[in-house]
Enzyme design. Structure first.
Site, PDB file in Angstrom:
ATOM      1  N   PRO A  11     114.177  32.392  96.793  1.00 19.95           N
ATOM      2  CA  PRO A  11     114.498  30.915  96.911  1.00 19.95           C
ATOM      3  C   PRO A  11     114.220  30.603  95.278  1.00 19.95           C
ATOM      4  O   PRO A  11     113.144  30.759  94.905  1.00 19.95           O
ATOM      5  CB  PRO A  11     113.607  30.094  97.880  1.00 19.95           C
ATOM      6  CG  PRO A  11     112.615  31.229  98.204  1.00 19.95           C
ATOM      7  CD  PRO A  11     113.287  32.507  98.034  1.00 19.95           C
ATOM      8  N   ASN A  12     114.905  29.821  94.780  1.00 24.70           N
ATOM      9  CA  ASN A  12     114.996  28.917  93.491  1.00 24.70           C
ATOM     10  C   ASN A  12     115.154  29.792  92.350  1.00 24.70           C
ATOM     11  O   ASN A  12     115.155  29.512  91.142  1.00 24.70           O
ATOM     12  CB  ASN A  12     113.621  28.293  93.208  1.00 24.70           C
ATOM     13  CG  ASN A  12     113.720  27.043  94.216  1.00 24.70           C
ATOM     14  OD1 ASN A  12     114.378  26.295  94.382  1.00 24.70           O
ATOM     15  ND2 ASN A  12     112.438  27.071  95.046  1.00 24.70           N
ATOM     16  N   ARG A  19     114.893  25.801  84.080  1.00 20.83           N
ATOM     17  CA  ARG A  19     113.491  25.132  83.923  1.00 20.83           C
ATOM     18  C   ARG A  19     112.342  25.870  83.899  1.00 20.83           C
ATOM     19  O   ARG A  19     112.378  27.254  83.924  1.00 20.83           O
ATOM     20  CB  ARG A  19     113.411  24.099  85.164  1.00 20.83           C
ATOM     21  CG  ARG A  19     113.927  23.043  85.167  1.00 20.83           C
ATOM     22  CD  ARG A  19     114.058  22.234  86.578  1.00 20.83           C
ATOM     23  NE  ARG A  19     115.297  22.230  87.276  1.00 20.83           N
ATOM     24  CZ  ARG A  19     115.419  22.125  88.488  1.00 20.83           C
ATOM     25  NH1 ARG A  19     114.466  21.941  89.335  1.00 20.83           N
ATOM     26  NH2 ARG A  19     116.723  22.189  88.854  1.00 20.83           N
ATOM     27  N   TYR A  24     108.809  31.148  83.175  1.00 24.63           N
ATOM     28  CA  TYR A  24     109.773  32.552  83.470  1.00 24.63           C
ATOM     29  C   TYR A  24     110.771  32.913  82.553  1.00 24.63           C
ATOM     30  O   TYR A  24     111.594  33.439  82.964  1.00 24.63           O
ATOM     31  CB  TYR A  24     110.568  31.665  84.752  1.00 24.63           C
ATOM     32  CG  TYR A  24     109.831  31.324  86.001  1.00 24.63           C
ATOM     33  CD1 TYR A  24     109.050  32.214  86.732  1.00 24.63           C
ATOM     34  CD2 TYR A  24     109.595  30.308  86.441  1.00 24.63           C
ATOM     35  CE1 TYR A  24     108.292  31.849  87.858  1.00 24.63           C
ATOM     36  CE2 TYR A  24     108.824  29.782  87.596  1.00 24.63           C
ATOM     37  CZ  TYR A  24     108.228  30.891  88.313  1.00 24.63           C
ATOM     38  OH  TYR A  24     107.325  30.422  89.387  1.00 24.63           O
ATOM     39  N   ASN A  76     112.228  40.574  94.662  1.00 23.28           N
ATOM     40  CA  ASN A  76     111.650  39.238  94.144  1.00 23.28           C
ATOM     41  C   ASN A  76     111.781  38.210  95.127  1.00 23.28           C
ATOM     42  O   ASN A  76     112.698  37.476  95.125  1.00 23.28           O
ATOM     43  CB  ASN A  76     111.905  38.788  92.887  1.00 23.28           C
ATOM     44  CG  ASN A  76     111.300  37.506  92.354  1.00 23.28           C
ATOM     45  OD1 ASN A  76     110.253  37.153  93.131  1.00 23.28           O
ATOM     46  ND2 ASN A  76     111.176  37.370  91.178  1.00 23.28           N
ATOM     47  N   ALA A  79     108.864  32.508  96.467  1.00 28.26           N
ATOM     48  CA  ALA A  79     107.544  31.544  97.066  1.00 28.26           C
ATOM     49  C   ALA A  79     107.442  32.485  98.603  1.00 28.26           C
ATOM     50  O   ALA A  79     106.368  32.524  99.107  1.00 28.26           O
ATOM     51  CB  ALA A  79     107.713  30.293  97.473  1.00 28.26           C
ATOM     52  N   HIS A  82     104.701  34.646  99.631  1.00 30.78           N
ATOM     53  CA  HIS A  82     103.196  33.984  99.966  1.00 30.78           C
ATOM     54  C   HIS A  82     103.278  33.626 101.386  1.00 30.78           C
ATOM     55  O   HIS A  82     102.124  33.238 101.765  1.00 30.78           O
ATOM     56  CB  HIS A  82     102.847  33.336  99.073  1.00 30.78           C
ATOM     57  CG  HIS A  82     103.075  33.467  97.561  1.00 30.78           C
ATOM     58  ND1 HIS A  82     102.586  34.709  97.034  1.00 30.78           N
ATOM     59  CD2 HIS A  82     103.885  32.767  96.424  1.00 30.78           C
ATOM     60  CE1 HIS A  82     103.002  34.698  95.554  1.00 30.78           C
ATOM     61  NE2 HIS A  82     103.709  33.596  95.399  1.00 30.78           N
ATOM     62  N   ASP A  89     108.017  42.029 107.831  1.00 37.62           N
ATOM     63  CA  ASP A  89     108.201  42.811 108.925  1.00 37.62           C
ATOM     64  C   ASP A  89     109.579  43.538 108.534  1.00 37.62           C
ATOM     65  O   ASP A  89     109.812  44.737 109.078  1.00 37.62           O
ATOM     66  CB  ASP A  89     108.464  41.892 110.191  1.00 37.62           C
ATOM     67  CG  ASP A  89     107.065  41.381 110.822  1.00 37.62           C
ATOM     68  OD1 ASP A  89     105.865  41.917 110.205  1.00 37.62           O
ATOM     69  OD2 ASP A  89     107.131  40.700 111.877  1.00 37.62           O
ATOM     70  N   GLU A 100     108.032  45.583  94.913  1.00 40.92           N
ATOM     71  CA  GLU A 100     107.972  44.058  94.585  1.00 40.92           C
ATOM     72  C   GLU A 100     107.675  43.787  93.310  1.00 40.92           C
ATOM     73  O   GLU A 100     107.179  44.481  92.656  1.00 40.92           O
ATOM     74  CB  GLU A 100     106.817  43.748  95.675  1.00 40.92           C
ATOM     75  CG  GLU A 100     106.602  42.400  95.437  1.00 40.92           C
ATOM     76  CD  GLU A 100     105.014  41.838  96.066  1.00 40.92           C
ATOM     77  OE1 GLU A 100     103.879  42.788  96.010  1.00 40.92           O
ATOM     78  OE2 GLU A 100     104.740  40.897  96.310  1.00 40.92           O
ATOM     79  N   HIS A 102     107.610  40.506  90.270  1.00 44.78           N
ATOM     80  CA  HIS A 102     107.553  39.053  90.074  1.00 44.78           C
ATOM     81  C   HIS A 102     107.464  38.879  88.543  1.00 44.78           C
ATOM     82  O   HIS A 102     107.072  39.692  87.952  1.00 44.78           O
ATOM     83  CB  HIS A 102     106.174  38.490  90.633  1.00 44.78           C
ATOM     84  CG  HIS A 102     106.069  38.629  92.054  1.00 44.78           C
ATOM     85  ND1 HIS A 102     106.768  37.549  92.876  1.00 44.78           N
ATOM     86  CD2 HIS A 102     105.351  39.419  92.938  1.00 44.78           C
ATOM     87  CE1 HIS A 102     106.536  38.007  94.270  1.00 44.78           C
ATOM     88  NE2 HIS A 102     105.617  39.110  94.117  1.00 44.78           N
ATOM     89  N   ARG A 109      97.865  32.757  88.125  1.00 48.54           N
ATOM     90  CA  ARG A 109      98.206  31.413  88.555  1.00 48.54           C
ATOM     91  C   ARG A 109      97.438  30.886  89.482  1.00 48.54           C
ATOM     92  O   ARG A 109      96.360  31.246  89.771  1.00 48.54           O
ATOM     93  CB  ARG A 109      99.795  31.529  88.660  1.00 48.54           C
ATOM     94  CG  ARG A 109     100.613  31.985  87.449  1.00 48.54           C
ATOM     95  CD  ARG A 109     102.178  32.113  87.988  1.00 48.54           C
ATOM     96  NE  ARG A 109     102.583  30.766  87.965  1.00 48.54           N
ATOM     97  CZ  ARG A 109     103.794  30.396  88.478  1.00 48.54           C
ATOM     98  NH1 ARG A 109     104.362  31.559  88.844  1.00 48.54           N
ATOM     99  NH2 ARG A 109     104.246  29.343  88.789  1.00 48.54           N
TER     100      ARG A 109
HETATM  101  O1  CA2 Z   1     106.905  35.274  89.192  1.00 49.52           O
HETATM  102  C1  CA2 Z   1     107.752  35.373  89.940  1.00 49.52           C
HETATM  103  O2  CA2 Z   1     108.753  36.212  89.996  1.00 49.52           O
HETATM  104  C2  CA2 Z   1     107.813  34.498  91.437  1.00 49.52           C
HETATM  105  O3  CA2 Z   1     108.217  35.186  92.330  1.00 49.52           O
HETATM  106  C3  CA2 Z   1     108.720  33.333  91.232  1.00 49.52           C
HETATM  107  C4  CA2 Z   1     108.550  32.319  92.271  1.00 49.52           C
HETATM  108  C5  CA2 Z   1     107.362  32.245  92.517  1.00 49.52           C
HETATM  109  O4  CA2 Z   1     107.080  30.999  93.887  1.00 49.52           O
HETATM  110  C6  CA2 Z   1     106.327  32.984  92.931  1.00 49.52           C
HETATM  111  O5  CA2 Z   1     105.046  32.593  93.070  1.00 49.52           O
HETATM  112  C7  CA2 Z   1     106.134  34.130  91.829  1.00 49.52           C
HETATM  113  C8  CA2 Z   1     109.265  30.948  92.267  1.00 49.52           C
HETATM  114  C9  CA2 Z   1     110.695  31.130  91.707  1.00 49.52           C
HETATM  115  C10 CA2 Z   1     111.432  29.816  91.137  1.00 49.52           C
HETATM  116  O6  CA2 Z   1     111.921  30.077  89.990  1.00 49.52           O
HETATM  117  C11 CA2 Z   1     112.292  29.014  89.218  1.00 49.52           C
HETATM  118  C12 CA2 Z   1     112.835  29.452  87.847  1.00 49.52           C
HETATM  119  C13 CA2 Z   1     113.263  28.440  86.937  1.00 49.52           C
HETATM  120  C14 CA2 Z   1     112.999  26.992  87.421  1.00 49.52           C
HETATM  121  C15 CA2 Z   1     112.426  26.806  88.633  1.00 49.52           C
HETATM  122  C16 CA2 Z   1     112.309  27.750  89.548  1.00 49.52           C
END
Ligand code: CA2
Length: 151
Positions: A11-12, A19, A24, A76, A79, A82, A89, A100, A102, A109
């Site tokens: 997700p995201n 952003r 990121y 990846n 979220a 976590h 599973d 995996e 990230h 963090r």
């Molecule tokens: O560091 C990573 O790759 C994460 O998997 C990214 C997830 C975060 O919840 C993990 O804790 C670590 C979030 C991805 C959201 O990505 C965005 C990118 C740009 C703007 C907003 C969100």
């Protein structure tokens, strides 16, 4: 499909590059896909690259990779890393290596990012290399495949 690497994004991650560049970076998910295609091609591996905001859709893709005896999965899970026992599973149930990845260093963090449900059932985990981590994961996977006993 035996020589296909699945790269799955949770997700995201479709928002990458739009952003939070301090966390990121500025690369987009399309840039990540290009990076992965190049890394896979270097090892004569095919690539299936996908992203979903939906937990069940990610489970479906993991099962698809397992059923098709893919070369491996780079995931990846965002979220869901976590929170998702369903994805944990699914990873535990496939007989293909799962790496995996990230983008950020999750351990530097918030504490809720320090625990991964996926890490204990993955072959390996890496974080903090930015998007280069995806290429490193594919390199690592290719090394594992080469090291596998033949026949
Ligand atoms: O560091 C990573 O790759 C994460 O998997 C990214 C997830 C975060 O919840 C993990 O804790 C670590 C979030 C991805 C959201 O990505 C965005 C990118 C740009 C703007 C907003 C969100």
């Amino acid at each position: 499909m035996a020589n296909t690497v699945y790269v799955l994004n949770g997700p995201n991650l479709n928002l990458l590059g739009t952003r939070e560049p301090q966390t990121y970076g500025r690369a987009t998910l399309a840039d990540v896909e290009k990076l992965c295609r190049n890394a896979a091609a270097r090892h004569r591996l095919k690539l299936k690259f996908d992203q979903s905001n939906h937990e069940g859709a990610i489970v479906d893709l993991i099962q698809e990779a397992g059923a098709g005896k893919a070369a491996g999965i780079v995931i990846n899970a965002g979220a869901y890393t976590h929170t998702s026992i369903a994805i944990r599973d699914a990873v535990a149930a496939v007989a293909v290596p799962v790496i995996e990845v990230h983008i950020s260093n999750v351990f530097a963090r918030e504490s809720f990012r320090h625990h991964s449900h996926i890490a204990p059932v993955a072959k390996a985990s890496l974080c903090g290399f930015g998007i280069a981590g995806y290429a490193l994961a594919i390199e690592g996977l290719a090394g594992l495949i080469d090291a596998r006993p033949k026949g």
